[in-house]
Design a protein around this motif. Structure first.
Motif, short mmCIF file in Angstrom:
data_model
loop_
_atom_site.label_atom_id
_atom_site.label_comp_id
_atom_site.label_asym_id
_atom_site.label_seq_id
_atom_site.Cartn_x
_atom_site.Cartn_y
_atom_site.Cartn_z
N ARG A 253 1.47 18.30 -28.22
CA ARG A 253 1.14 19.32 -29.00
C ARG A 253 0.76 18.73 -30.40
NH1 ARG A 253 4.40 23.98 -30.41
NH2 ARG A 253 2.55 24.49 -31.61
N SER A 257 -2.80 19.02 -32.36
CA SER A 257 -3.21 19.52 -33.78
C SER A 257 -3.52 18.61 -34.61
CB SER A 257 -1.63 20.08 -34.08
OG SER A 257 -1.14 21.01 -33.31
N SER A 616 7.30 23.88 -27.55
CA SER A 616 6.03 24.45 -26.75
C SER A 616 5.53 25.38 -27.47
CB SER A 616 6.71 24.62 -25.38
OG SER A 616 7.14 23.38 -24.75
N GLU A 617 4.28 25.90 -26.97
CA GLU A 617 3.66 27.16 -27.48
C GLU A 617 2.90 27.74 -26.07
OE1 GLU A 617 -0.32 27.91 -29.81
OE2 GLU A 617 1.43 27.20 -31.05
#
Length: 681
Positions: A253, A257, A616-617
């Motif tokens: 992640r 990003s 996490s997303e």
């Protein structure tokens, strides 16, 4: 001698187990058989009794309780707190689960015992010291905090190493302000906390940037890296920067990003900002099947600046290893949300360090320095913030306060803030407000089909203005056939696999427990059965196409880390043969295909615990709270579950009162790290 006789007379007047090791051992054995303590805890008590058979049974009881609390995430046991709430020391079943009568509880055992009595017997045995000389147990001088020696040493050395790094670093404020003006475009009347964070952390060898979801922690650190690299180039240097995260998922992640954030930098400041993120274990060079790392105090990292994301997941031992491996002149920056759940292992390092960060209690010197470096007028904030602090640690912590992801119309953001307030009424008000990104379902028992419908097709929330709707697991499973590649070439199959992985990541069911119908084990079995009845998977047990799996232990031979998630797919080989393979996305952006037979430490992951979801997303997250009272139900757990959602959040309740209970309860991990740092600095 008379004092010794009086002491044992006092013990004999209490519970018999406090005066006779054989009686206490029998009691501890019953605790272990009931699951109230671990076999490891009992073994430690027996081992210490063998070392000093003349020691009071109270010493062995203390050791067992310290060991058990360590297994529950506590670095130490505070004897005062223990005597005021004895039953909190054990893993007792929730009230009423096995009837009201729970014999032999700690509250019965410790009734009438005084603090002075316990401290006296601890002082009379070689099993306990103040840390020097080493002993199995350490009683921190001047306190009632009791540690196992290893944890005490970790805490002491972490505090000492952070304190050493809090000394200011020489910074050219004129050049710093010039570079900050190139990176940030200030709006009149608004404080830019991202710019302030860069200005603050630039002047220290240790810094923390904390903030809730969407506050721009990654954007801020990318600009900070560009700033530091630019200042180094002015001096004819190039910084060696390393980026890390606790898990592979968090590393992936952060990689994604950073890749997006670099493109928004001024072109001349993009040079030298790294995009490669690794796990902490890989960064330090973990030695398989040991607690040791290649990089340590004798072989430090080759780095001038180290940034670690998702720092709330770092336990005390890992923080100790990281700080030990840091070169003396290198800088360490931690990113994380201080309000999230603490690490799975013992300690709550980020929470301990960020205690009181909301107040922003900077010293007058720090305020003036920030104004010089940024040109921002801090007078209004200074008057609204807490009392100024002269503590060096406070001058190294920046808290981002404006969420760019969750605006004023976001129910997810409003719910997260309400949960953090600790006020159940505020939470219920938000849930009833009709936000389009929030939904909640009242389940009428563990067989309620509303859960099945959610799993298949998403929650009750309406579509967004863009026409998007919450998703369940049906969509990724349908892609197994509708988008299956006809070509055997590796690139085409990778594209297909990545699409399946991305779609699976759009939805995740989270829960608080591991066992029972409301835990991971029961829910994963139920969900697989639901998906099989719907014709989306061929079987519900063993290996089958579509099965999602979670790696539960680092596997260095395969290059997979604890927390990595993969999907089982039918892969076509170039010779025309087919077979099941599990495909994992790696932190470097590549995919790894693995034979199922090579995976030893995995579990199905239609449902996962909130702890495992950290880092996490998911576009749509559903959080299921169990109906029974349980100590794991806390404000931090609910907040962490909510903030895994980026677009939709669904809350599933079978007993509304459990949400109120959780919002009121806080994670309180026993630790002396914060107090120790204050004393050292």
């Amino acid at each position: 001698m008379s004092e010794q006789v009086d002491l044992f007379a006092t013990e004999a007047s209490l519970h018999p187990a406090l005066a006779d090791w054989a009686v206490l051992e029998s009691l501890l054995q019953r605790w272990q058989e009931r699951g109230w303590i671990r076999s490891l805890d009992l073994a430690l008590g027996r081992f210490l009794n063998d070392l000093d058979p003349n020691a009071s049974p109270l010493v062995m009881l203390a050791a067992v309780l310290v060991s058990h609390q360590l297994g529950r995430g506590h670095i130490c046991v505070d004897l005062d707190s223990l005597l005021s709430a004895p039953d909190s020391a054990l893993s007792l079943p929730p009230d009423g689960e096995f009837g009201e009568a729970l014999p032999d509880r700690p509250v019965e055992l410790l009734q009438g015992l005084g603090r002075g009595q316990w401290l006296q017997v601890l002082a009379e045995t070689v099993l306990v010291s103040a840390g020097d000389p080493p002993a199995p147990l350490v009683l921190e001088p001047g306190t009632t905090r009791l540690y196992l020696y290893r944890q005490w040493r970790y805490e002491v050395e972490v505090a000492e190493r952070i304190a050493e790094r809090l000394q200011p670093v020489e910074v050219d404020d004129v050049r710093l302000r010039q570079r900050l003006s190139e990176l940030f475009h200030l709006q009149e009347g608004h404080l830019d906390w991202q710019q302030l964070a860069c200005a603050l952390v630039a002047g220290s060898r240790f810094g923390i940037i904390t903030g809730g979801p969407g506050t721009g922690k990654t954007t801020t650190v990318v600009r900070l890296l560009a700033l530091q690299q630019s200042l180094a180039r002015d001096e004819g240097r190039t910084l060696r920067i390393r980026l890390a995260a606790p898990t592979g998922k968090a590393a992936a992640r952060l990689t994604e990003s950073i890749s997006g954030a670099i493109g928004r930098l001024p072109a001349e400041m993009q040079q030298g900002v790294p995009q490669e993120v690794t796990t902490l274990h890989r960064l330090l060079g973990a030695r398989p099947n040991t607690r040791r790392f290649i990089h340590n105090v004798d072989n430090p990292l080759h780095a001038d600046l180290v940034v670690v994301d998702e720092a709330s997941m770092i336990d005390l031992e890992m923080m100790h290893q990281l700080l030990a491996a840091m070169p003396a002149r290198a800088r360490l920056i931690l990113l994380g949300d201080k309000d999230q759940l603490a690490s799975v292992e013992a300690g709550s390092v980020l929470g301990d360090l960020c205690e009181g960060a909301e107040r922003g209690g900077y010293s007058r010197e720090t305020w003036l320095q920030l104004q010089r470096r940024t040109g921002q007028d801090l007078a209004q904030w200074q008057s609204e913030s807490g009392s100024p602090s002269e503590q060096p640690l406070a001058q190294a912590i920046a808290m981002l306060r404006h969420s760019h992801r969750f605006g004023t119309d976001s129910g997810i953001g409003a719910l997260a803030r309400a949960v953090n307030s600790g006020q159940p009424q505020a939470v219920n008000t938000v849930l009833a407000a009709g936000y389009v990104d929030l939904g909640w379902i009242h389940l009428k028992g563990d067989a309620d089909r509303a859960l099945d419908r959610l799993i298949l097709d998403g929650g009750p929330q309406p579509a967004t203005d863009e026409g998007m709707q919450p998703r369940g697991y049906r969509e990724y499973l349908e892609q197994l056939s509708t988008h299956r590649p006809e070509s055997y070439d590796e690139q085409t199959q990778d594209v297909w696999a990545r699409r399946v992985l991305d779609t699976f990541g759009e939805f995740q069911l989270l829960c608080a427990l591991r066992r029972g119908p409301w835990g991971v084990e029961g829910l994963n079995a139920r969900i697989a059965a639901v998906l099989q009845r719907a014709g989306l998977i061929l079987r519900s047990e063993g290996w089958y196409e579509g099965r999602p799996v979670l790696v539960t232990r680092n596997d260095y031979s395969l290059g997979l880390m604890n927390g990595d998630i993969g999907i089982t797919l039918m892969r076509q080989e170039t010779d025309g043969s087919t077979g099941l393979r599990v495909v994992f996305p790696l932190a470097d952006g590549n995919l790894k295909w693995v034979l199922p037979s090579r995976l030893q430490a995995i579990e199905t992951v239609y449902a996962m615990t909130v702890h495992k979801s950290q880092g996490s997303e998911f576009a749509h997250t559903a959080l299921l709270l169990p109906p029974a009272v349980n100590p794991v139900l806390t404000r931090e757990l609910v907040y962490t579950g909510i903030t895994r959602a980026s677009r939709w959040f669904t809350l599933l309740l079978s007993h509304p009162g459990r949400l109120d209970d959780a919002v009121r309860a806080r994670v309180r991990r026993a630790s002396g790290l914060g107090k120790r740092l204050i004393r050292l600095s």
